[in-house]
Design a protein around this motif. Structure first.
Motif, PDB file in Angstrom:
ATOM      1  N   GLN A  68       8.816  18.060  12.840  1.00 13.73           N
ATOM      2  CA  GLN A  68       7.971  17.062  13.489  1.00 13.73           C
ATOM      3  C   GLN A  68       8.240  15.682  12.891  1.00 13.73           C
ATOM      4  O   GLN A  68       8.977  15.530  11.920  1.00 13.73           O
ATOM      5  N   SER A  69       7.618  14.664  13.475  1.00 10.63           N
ATOM      6  CA  SER A  69       7.824  13.294  13.036  1.00 10.63           C
ATOM      7  C   SER A  69       7.472  13.142  11.557  1.00 10.63           C
ATOM      8  O   SER A  69       6.396  13.546  11.114  1.00 10.63           O
ATOM      9  N   ASN A  70       8.404  12.560  10.794  1.00 13.01           N
ATOM     10  CA  ASN A  70       8.246  12.446   9.345  1.00 13.01           C
ATOM     11  C   ASN A  70       8.694  11.045   8.918  1.00 13.01           C
ATOM     12  O   ASN A  70       9.890  10.788   8.801  1.00 13.01           O
ATOM     13  N   PRO A  71       7.752  10.108   8.704  1.00 15.45           N
ATOM     14  CA  PRO A  71       8.141   8.735   8.337  1.00 15.45           C
ATOM     15  C   PRO A  71       8.816   8.699   6.963  1.00 15.45           C
ATOM     16  O   PRO A  71       8.282   9.212   5.979  1.00 15.45           O
ATOM     17  N   VAL A  72       9.986   8.084   6.919  1.00 15.11           N
ATOM     18  CA  VAL A  72      10.748   7.953   5.675  1.00 15.11           C
ATOM     19  C   VAL A  72      10.931   6.461   5.389  1.00 15.11           C
ATOM     20  O   VAL A  72      11.392   5.711   6.255  1.00 15.11           O
TER      21      VAL A  72
END
Length: 667
Positions: free
Chosen positions: A208-212
């Protein structure tokens, strides 16, 4: 970055059933995921994928001030027959310098990169696959592209700030040469590449969306290249498919890519997986490769040698192993083993519930069977895991209907007047199909149909299937009957599937051979035998005598306690004209009209053939006989309403057909 809805990145040979895919897309899905209008979360569907997505994505941040980063992307396409792979550019990003290669040969592939007609704000790469995705194979491409996006790559003074919401699974991020990390908000392995750049390697287990967010600054330090293994570039995934614990038997399937140069691929995993019945498949072509044993190792010869970094061999190995550490202890199912590699999934037998897992893993359900998916986020390549389970209490009636008479599933349903849904046993020969009867066993031709015990086991574990139809009309094969029958009796089977075998007609192979085959098929484990192309009343009487001579206890309106199935097919106009008289005979179970053969006999007149089908249906219903017919997603509901009690499906649409048919039948 991919828009994941645009690219089919799914598991091969262990793909999610079409039923589950369809459920996610339905407007009345009770678990759509996402958020409500007030911002609260909505529940997502239960986990059903044995493995998370398969694509690898690497982001190489380019020189400061460029606002650009170079992407290396390895997506896959699993839809059989697909000829292209589509990769869309994320909105707001400007793509350029696109290159597309065939990972098998390293050669450039044809592609287009342009606006999508349905969305003028979106660009997409349409990469032409080297060959259409074969049955049992996977389509792959290697994409290089440069994105320019000042929103996500900016400068803070002389420092680099790079932020990206990454929904990929296996990921890498490289800094420009001469830069070092100030901070990174994801847990990752850090290494130095051969050209002195620092690289983060990590996994996003949820997909799923994973801000890095990465901050980096210029440095005068010279970093020494390291040869650390990149656990997250490695695409190896291993499935441990557990048989009944009392057997200690485990079916293993491992899929991976080998990048080592040369004209042979060494099967390293055999050092810790001593597999019996070893098979190796080249997934790019679905071609079987022959294992070659050397003094201390086993390898396969590659049709295309690996000569550069753009190439790899995409392989699948399967086999079985016996493990004394898989057993019953004080009523618990216990699986204890040292696992290797990034992704390992343990699929438990039906009827057991997971009660303990010693390592971190996700729990899901695949075809009514629980599984534990483990992801190794550490640099060490091996770790020990113990999984425990207890027997469950109930089965879902919508997918497993217990027999009330000791009969197999389909026969039990027919005894209660309910529709049953079956599939053709799939031919496992990856070669081209034979013409007519030229593929007879022993001919040595590539077109000979192949049916294996493993294929039967896969059918046995599908809870949607009530019966299996093994079509040997073109080439009778006793070994095929034995293999499928043995596979369907797997301890992991989702109920006792009914096996019906179609043998060659009396007209084609003679009465003596037909009589012998009826008995042999029953002796080998079939519950039913089909005699096709019955030419009229006299031949129907002869066929019924063959069942009597075999001493088969045939279920029929006159023998409701019978346990075997006798099926006759009328497939030409003269035979259909005698449907009433044939239906009036006793001591057989199913009367069917082969619509394909009848259409051909009528010169392609499908309307007339449909009329013949309806005539045979009317007579079979009057005589209280079951009637079998092939069905598709488009017509199965209609066929159920018309009164067909045996619906037969095949191919990629089989599970969707059964799902719709079950709904129409109130199952």
């Amino acid at each position: 970055m991919l828009k994941t809805s645009r690219v089919g990145v799914t598991l091969v040979l262990l793909a999610i059933p079409a039923l589950l895919v369809a459920q996610r897309g339905r407007s009345d899905n009770p678990f759509p995921g996402g958020t409500n209008a007030d911002g609260s979360l909505r529940p997502a569907p239960p986990v059903t994928r044995l493995f998370t997505q398969d694509a690898y994505t690497e982001y190489a941040i380019l020189e400061p001030g460029s606002d650009a980063f170079r992407i290396r992307f390895l997506p896959e396409e699993t839809r059989v027959g697909a000829t292209e792979l589509v990769n869309a550019t994320r909105g707001g990003s400007e793509g350029s310098d696109v290159e597309v290669y065939d990972p098998r040969t390293g050669q450039p592939l044809k592609f287009t990169y342009e606006h999508e007609p349905s969305d003028p704000e979106t660009h997409a790469i349409h990469a032409r696959l080297p060959i259409p995705v074969p049955e049992g194979g996977i389509g792959r491409v290697l994409i290089y592209k440069t994105y320019k996006d000042p929103r996500t790559y900016m400068m803070h003074g002389d420092d680099i700030v790079w932020v990206r919401s990454l929904s990929g699974y296996r990921l890498g991020v490289l800094l420009p040469k001469g830069f070092a990390f100030i901070s990174s908000n994801v847990a990752a392995q850090l290494t130095t590449t051969a050209d002195g750049r620092l690289k983060l390697a990590f996994a996003n287990p949820s997909g799923q969306s994973n801000p890095v967010t990465i901050h980096a600054r210029k440095t005068s330090a010279a970093f020494t290249p390291r040869n650390d293994p990149d656990m997250f570039f490695d695409d190896i995934k291993t499935l441990y498919d557990l048989d009944a614990p009392a057997t200690g038997r485990i079916k293993v399937e491992q899929i991976y890519s080998d990048y080592r140069r040369g004209d042979a691929a060494k099967l390293d995993s055999l050092a810790y997986l001593p597999l019996q019945d070893l098979k190796v498949i080249d997934l790019d072509t679905a071609k079987a490769l022959v294992p070659v044993k050397n003094a201390s190792s086993t390898s396969v010869n590659l049709d295309v040698p690996i000569a550069n970094d753009k190439q790899s061999a995409h392989l699948k190995i399967t086999g079985t192993l016996k493990d004394p550490a898989y057993k019953i202890v004080n009523g618990d199912l216990v699986f204890e083993r040292t696992l290797r590699g990034l992704r390992n999934t343990v699929l438990l037998p039906a009827g057991w519930e997971v009660s303990g897992v010693s390592q971190s893993g996700t729990i899901g359900t695949y075809q009514e069977r629980p599984f534990v998916a483990l992801i190794n986020l550490n640099a060490e390549n091996n770790y020990k895991v113990t999984i425990r389970a207890r027997r469950g209490g109930t089965q879902a009636p919508s997918t497993r209907e217990p027999s009330k008479s000791g009969s197999s599933i389909a026969l039990d349903l027919w005894k209660r007047g309910k529709p049953a849904f079956g599939v053709y046993a799939p031919n496992e020969n990856p070669g081209p199909p034979s013409q007519g009867r030229q593929g007879r066993q022993g001919s040595g031709e590539r077109g000979r149909a192949v049916y294996t015990r493993e294929g039967g086991e896969r059918l046995a574990m599908n809870p949607l299937v009530d019966y299996v139809f093994l079509n040997l009309e073109g080439a009778y094969d006793a070994d095929a009957i034995n293999a499928i029958a043995q596979g369907l009796r797997s301890p992991s089977a989702a109920g006792r599937k009914t096996l019906i075998v179609r043998i060659p007609s009396i007209e084609s192979d003679g009465a003596s051979a037909t009589k012998a085959r009826v008995k042999e098929a029953f002796d080998l484990g079939a519950e039913g035998v089909t005699i096709p192309h019955v030419r009229g009343v006299d031949e129907a009487k002869q066929a019924i005598r063959f069942f009597q001579d075999a001493k088969a206890n045939v279920w029929s309106p006159s023998n409701p306690s019978g346990e075997k199935i006798a099926m006759l097919m009328l497939e030409d106009p003269d035979a259909v004209a005698q449907a009433k008289a044939v239906a009036g005979l006793e001591e057989f179970s199913i009367l069917a009209c082969g619509i394909g053969s009848l259409t051909q006999a009528l010169g392609g007149d499908r309307v007339a053939a449909e009329a013949g089908v309806q005539r045979v249906l009317t007579e079979s219903k009057r005589a209280k006989l079951v009637n079998m017919l092939t069905a598709s997603p488009q017509d199965v509901e209609k066929r159920v309403k018309e009164g067909f009690l045996a619906l037969l499906t095949q191919g990629q649409a089989a599970e969707e057909t059964i799902r719709r048919g079950r709904a129409a039948a109130g199952r």
